[in-house]
Design an enzyme around this catalytic site. Structure first.
Site, PDB file in Angstrom:
ATOM      1  N   SER A 185       0.860  -1.182   0.000  1.00 15.04           N
ATOM      2  CA  SER A 185       0.000   0.000   0.000  1.00 15.04           C
ATOM      3  C   SER A 185       0.898   1.233   0.000  1.00 15.04           C
ATOM      4  CB  SER A 185      -0.891   0.008   1.247  1.00 15.04           C
ATOM      5  OG  SER A 185      -0.086   0.123   2.417  1.00 15.04           O
ATOM      6  N   LYS A 186       0.283   2.409   0.010  1.00 13.89           N
ATOM      7  CA  LYS A 186       1.075   3.641  -0.039  1.00 13.89           C
ATOM      8  C   LYS A 186       2.023   3.754   1.147  1.00 13.89           C
ATOM      9  CE  LYS A 186      -1.679   6.641  -2.985  1.00 13.89           C
ATOM     10  NZ  LYS A 186      -2.367   7.940  -3.111  1.00 13.89           N
ATOM     11  N   ARG A 187       1.591   3.275   2.321  1.00 13.50           N
ATOM     12  CA  ARG A 187       2.471   3.388   3.477  1.00 13.50           C
ATOM     13  C   ARG A 187       3.692   2.470   3.348  1.00 13.50           C
ATOM     14  NH1 ARG A 187       1.707  -0.722   7.409  1.00 13.50           N
ATOM     15  NH2 ARG A 187      -0.036  -2.107   6.917  1.00 13.50           N
ATOM     16  N   HIS A 188       3.570   1.431   2.527  1.00 14.43           N
ATOM     17  CA  HIS A 188       4.696   0.542   2.290  1.00 14.43           C
ATOM     18  C   HIS A 188       5.623   1.054   1.188  1.00 14.43           C
ATOM     19  CE1 HIS A 188       1.671  -2.579   3.797  1.00 14.43           C
ATOM     20  NE2 HIS A 188       2.661  -2.675   4.644  1.00 14.43           N
ATOM     21  N   GLY A 189       5.115   1.868   0.304  1.00 10.81           N
ATOM     22  CA  GLY A 189       5.924   2.316  -0.834  1.00 10.81           C
ATOM     23  C   GLY A 189       5.248   2.146  -2.169  1.00 10.81           C
TER      24      GLY A 189
END
Length: 478
Positions: free
Chosen positions: A246-250
Site C-alpha cells: 500500500s502507499k504506506r509501504h511504498g
C-alpha cells in the site's frame, strides 16, 4: 504450442492509464525490458485504455515519463488498446462463424438467478451454457446479446508457467466467458489475446495475480488456433510486514521516487532483486542484469518492499556516481522536492561548478539526492546565515570566542586548499591547547549554519577564502 523457439523475443508492458507508473508496474516493465534485451528482442508498450471513464492522457504521460526516467525504453510507438476495438469485434464475430463462440441472450434476471442458485448450492457462480447450442433467431425481439467463448466443459487447461511451473485449470471452472459485450465493446480477456497475437508477443511476463487469466486466455488462443505465448507470472510485492503493498509501504509512482531523490539505476537494482536473484549478488549493474537475467532466477514467493534497503542501495550508487552526473540529477528534481532549498535558480555554470567541487564531501553520507540537496544548501545560502538551534548553541557556548582568535590566522593563510587549511587549523588548536573538535565545531557552525556538514576543511576550500571570512565576520557582528 508455444513460441519459445521463435527467433526474436517480443515482450510487452501493458499498463492501464488510470494513474502514475505504480512501483509494481515499474518492476513488471523492468522484467519485460530485461528479458527482451537480454535475448536480443523487443519490448513493446500497450496502453490498455478501454476503461474510458478512468483513463486519461495525463496518466499516459505519467507512465511514459516514469518509464523514460527509469531507463526502460520501449520499442516502436505505444499502442492504444481502445483504438483496436474494431479488430477485437472482428475476431469475436469470426469465432462465432467458426463455431468456437456463440451469441448469448440471457437476461440480467436470468444471470442473477444463476448466481443465487449456485450460491445456495455452495457452487462457484458459473454461466450454465443455456445459449451454447441455441439459434440466435430464438432471441427475444430487440435483445442485444453478448458473444461468449464456447469453452471445453471437461478436462484441464494447462499453463506451463516459467515461474509457477505447470498449473492445471479444470475446464469446468473456467466458464464460457464473455468476449464481446452487448454494447459491442470487447472484454479485457479478448482484447489482450488479440493484441498480444497481433503484436507478435512471444513472452508474457506479468504479476501472478493474472495467473487465473492465463488459463482463460489460453482457451481463447486455442479456440483461434494461435500459438500461446510463453508465460511467466512473477510474485507480487508486499510491504515489509508481509501485507499487501500500500502507499504506506511504498506503493507510489515512479515520479514520487524521483522526487524522494532515488537514482534510476539504484531503483532498477532494488526492483530486480524483488522476485529475482543471481546467487548472493546485491549490487547488480544494469550491464550485469542484462547478462544474467533469465527465468531460472525468479522466485515464487512474494517479495517484500523495504525502504531501508532501498535507501542503503541508493547511498551506494550515490557514493560511486560521477560528481557532475549527481549535480545534473539534483538539478532535475529541484522543483519536485518537498524541502525548501537555496539551490533553486543558483545552478548556473558557476553554481554548478561549485556544487561539483563540493560533491566528494557531500556524497559520502547521503542516501538520497534530497539529502544531497539539503546538505549542499550551505554553498548557496544568503548571508547573513540563519542558524539551526544546535549550531547556535555551539557558537554561544564559547565558540564565538574561538572564532575571534581564528579569523586573523585564516586571514593570513595564503594557500587556501584542504591540506594547507587542515595544517593551519590544527596548529591553531594546538597553540590554544584545544582539541581539534573544539575548533572545528564552531567553525562548521559559523560557515554552514548547521552542526553537521561535510568535512570542515572541504567546506573551507569549496566556499573560498573571501566567502568564508565574510561568513565568520558576519557571525561576530551579531
Amino acid at each position: 504450442m508455444t513460441q519459445e523457439n521463435k527467433k526474436q523475443v517480443v515482450t510487452r508492458f501493458a499498463p492501464s492509464p488510470t494513474g502514475y507508473l505504480h512501483i509494481g508496474g515499474a518492476r513488471t516493465a523492468l522484467f519485460n525490458w530485461l528479458y527482451s534485451k537480454a535475448n536480443g528482442g523487443k519490448m513493446l508498450l500497450r496502453i490498455e485504455d478501454t476503461d474510458r471513464a478512468r483513463s486519461s492522457q495525463q496518466a499516459v504521460d505519467a507512465i511514459l515519463d516514469g518509464l523514460s526516467w527509469m531507463g526502460l525504453q520501449w520499442d516502436g510507438e505505444p499502442i492504444s488498446q481502445f483504438e483496436r476495438a474494431n479488430r477485437h469485434r472482428e475476431i469475436a464475430e469470426q469465432m462465432v462463424a467458426n463455431g468456437t463462440a456463440y451469441y448469448c441472450f440471457a437476461s440480467q434476471e436470468e444471470l442473477t438467478e444463476m448466481r443465487e442458485l449456485a450460491k445456495a448450492e455452495g457452487r462457484p457462480p458459473r454461466y450454465d451454457g443455456r445459449w451454447r447450442d441455441r439459434n440466435p433467431s430464438e432471441a427475444p425481439e430487440g435483445a442485444k446479446g453478448v458473444i461468449r467463448l464456447k469453452a471445453p466443459q471437461d478436462g484441464f487447461t494447462i499453463v506451463d508457467d516459467k515461474v509457477q511451473g505447470e498449473v492445471k485449470f479444470p475446464n469446468k471452472d473456467l466458464d464460457d466467458l464473455v468476449l464481446l459485450r452487448s454494447d459491442g465493446n470487447p472484454t479485457y480477456m479478448l482484447a489482450v489475446v488479440v493484441d498480444d497475437h497481433d503484436m507478435g508477443v512471444t513472452h508474457i511476463i506479468r504479476g501472478d495475480d493474472h495467473l487465473t487469466n492465463a488459463g482463460r486466455q489460453t482457451l481463447i488462443y486455442q479456440a483461434l488456433g494461435w500459438d500461446v505465448p510463453v508465460m511467466a507470472h512473477i510474485p507480487l510485492i508486499h510491504g515489509a510486514d508481509g501485507a499487501k503493498l500500500s502507499k504506506r509501504h511504498g506503493a507510489l509512482g515512479a515520479e514520487a521516487y524521483r522526487a524522494m531523490g532515488y537514482l534510476p539505476e539504484a531503483l532498477r537494482n532494488y526492483l530486480v532483486r524483488l522476485g529475482w536473484a543471481h546467487g548472493d549478488s546485491e549490487i547488480i549493474s544494469t550491464k550485469e542484469m542484462l547478462e544474467w537475467f533469465d527465468f531460472s532466477g525468479m522466485n515464487k514467493a512474494a517479495a517484500r518492499f523495504d525502504f531501508a534497503k532501498l535507501e542503503a542501495l541508493n547511498g551506494h550508487y550515490i557514493r560511486h556516481s560521477d560528481d557532475a552526473y549527481l549535480a545534473d540529477r539534483m538539478e532535475e528534481i529541484l522543483d519536485e522536492v518537498e524541502i525548501e532549498t537555496p539551490l533553486c535558480g543558483k545552478l548556473n555554470e558557476t553554481g554548478k561548478a561549485k556544487l561539483i567541487a563540493a560533491m566528494p564531501g557531500l556524497k559520502e553520507r547521503a542516501k538520497t539526492l534530497v539529502e544531497l540537496i539539503d546538505s549542499a544548501a550551505y554553498l548557496f545560502v544568503e548571508r547573513p546565515l540563519p542558524f539551526e538551534e544546535k549550531a547556535l548553541g555551539i557558537l554561544t557556548d564559547g565558540g564565538d570566542d574561538i572564532l575571534a582568535k581564528l579569523i586573523p590566522v585564516l586571514e593570513a593563510e595564503s594557500d587556501w586548499d584542504v591540506t594547507a587549511l587542515e595544517t593551519t587549523v590544527k596548529t591553531f588548536a594546538e597553540i590554544q591547547e584545544l582539541k581539534l573538535g573544539k575548533v572545528a565545531q564552531p567553525l562548521r557552525a559559523a560557515l554552514t549554519g548547521r552542526s553537521t556538514s561535510p568535512g570542515v576543511f572541504d567546506v573551507l576550500a569549496v566556499l573560498g577564502k573571501e566567502e568564508c571570512l565574510n561568513r565568520l565576520r558576519d557571525r561576530l557582528k551579531d
